[in-house]
Design a protein around this motif. Structure first.
Motif, PDB file in Angstrom:
ATOM      1  N   ARG A  16       0.841  -1.209   0.000  1.00 42.61           N
ATOM      2  CA  ARG A  16       0.000   0.000   0.000  1.00 42.61           C
ATOM      3  C   ARG A  16       0.869   1.249   0.000  1.00 42.61           C
ATOM      4  O   ARG A  16       0.582   2.217  -0.703  1.00 42.61           O
ATOM      5  CB  ARG A  16      -0.936   0.004   1.211  1.00 42.61           C
ATOM      6  N   GLY A  17       1.931   1.240   0.801  1.00 43.53           N
ATOM      7  CA  GLY A  17       2.805   2.406   0.878  1.00 43.53           C
ATOM      8  C   GLY A  17       3.476   2.724  -0.443  1.00 43.53           C
ATOM      9  O   GLY A  17       3.576   3.894  -0.836  1.00 43.53           O
ATOM     10  N   ILE A  18       3.929   1.713  -1.144  1.00 43.84           N
ATOM     11  CA  ILE A  18       4.591   1.934  -2.433  1.00 43.84           C
ATOM     12  C   ILE A  18       3.584   2.337  -3.505  1.00 43.84           C
ATOM     13  O   ILE A  18       3.841   3.232  -4.297  1.00 43.84           O
ATOM     14  CB  ILE A  18       5.365   0.665  -2.860  1.00 43.84           C
ATOM     15  N   GLU A  19       2.431   1.717  -3.522  1.00 42.40           N
ATOM     16  CA  GLU A  19       1.490   1.918  -4.622  1.00 42.40           C
ATOM     17  C   GLU A  19       0.523   3.072  -4.407  1.00 42.40           C
ATOM     18  O   GLU A  19      -0.121   3.510  -5.357  1.00 42.40           O
ATOM     19  CB  GLU A  19       0.748   0.607  -4.899  1.00 42.40           C
ATOM     20  N   ASP A  20       0.404   3.603  -3.176  1.00 43.22           N
ATOM     21  CA  ASP A  20      -0.434   4.783  -2.927  1.00 43.22           C
ATOM     22  C   ASP A  20       0.194   6.014  -3.571  1.00 43.22           C
ATOM     23  O   ASP A  20       1.363   6.025  -3.909  1.00 43.22           O
ATOM     24  CB  ASP A  20      -0.599   5.047  -1.426  1.00 43.22           C
ATOM     25  N   LYS A  21      -0.573   7.041  -3.698  1.00 40.01           N
ATOM     26  CA  LYS A  21      -0.097   8.281  -4.323  1.00 40.01           C
ATOM     27  C   LYS A  21       0.565   9.228  -3.330  1.00 40.01           C
ATOM     28  O   LYS A  21       1.041  10.286  -3.700  1.00 40.01           O
ATOM     29  CB  LYS A  21      -1.260   9.003  -5.019  1.00 40.01           C
TER      30      LYS A  21
END
Length: 121
Positions: A16-21
């Motif tokens: 989630r941290g990598i793929e969130d904006k």
């Protein structure tokens, strides 16, 4: 017969941290005194970019996540107090970046990370 200790590191939170904006979730995975080393074409192994602490890491993440690009966690392996992951990124113009990270964990958070990255030129 013993059992292997499981790390409290959460690879789903990493995804989630990598793929969130926004970098907020990703930043929450670092210890306050974390050290991050970046090795790439501009900061080669003999003189890597080294960031100390969450504040310096936050500045880097704020810069990266302000760019018009996508991020994807390709693979993550966690074993004890160590982890490794691969991340692929793509700028809006099609330029691609690949980054591999080796991390040391402390209490389930990233204490040390070395990123080796390459991008299209």
């Amino acid at each position: 017969m013993g059992t292997a200790a499981r790390s409290a590191f959460d690879s789903d939170t990493l995804r989630r941290g990598i793929e969130d904006k926004t970098p907020t979730t990703l930043l929450s995975l670092y210890t306050d005194d974390a050290e991050l080393r970046v090795v790439d074409h501009n900061t080669q192994p003999s003189n890597p970019r080294v960031l100390h602490g969450r504040n310096e890491i936050a500045e880097l993440l704020d810069d990266v996540y302000s760019r018009d690009m996508s991020h994807k966690l390709e693979m993550c392996i966690v074993q004890g107090d160590r982890a490794a992951f691969s991340e692929s990124c793509e700028y809006a113009d099609g330029v691609r970046v690949l980054a591999d990270s080796m991390i040391t964990l402390r209490n389930g958070k990233i204490a040390e990370q070395t990123i080796i990255q390459a991008w299209d030129e």
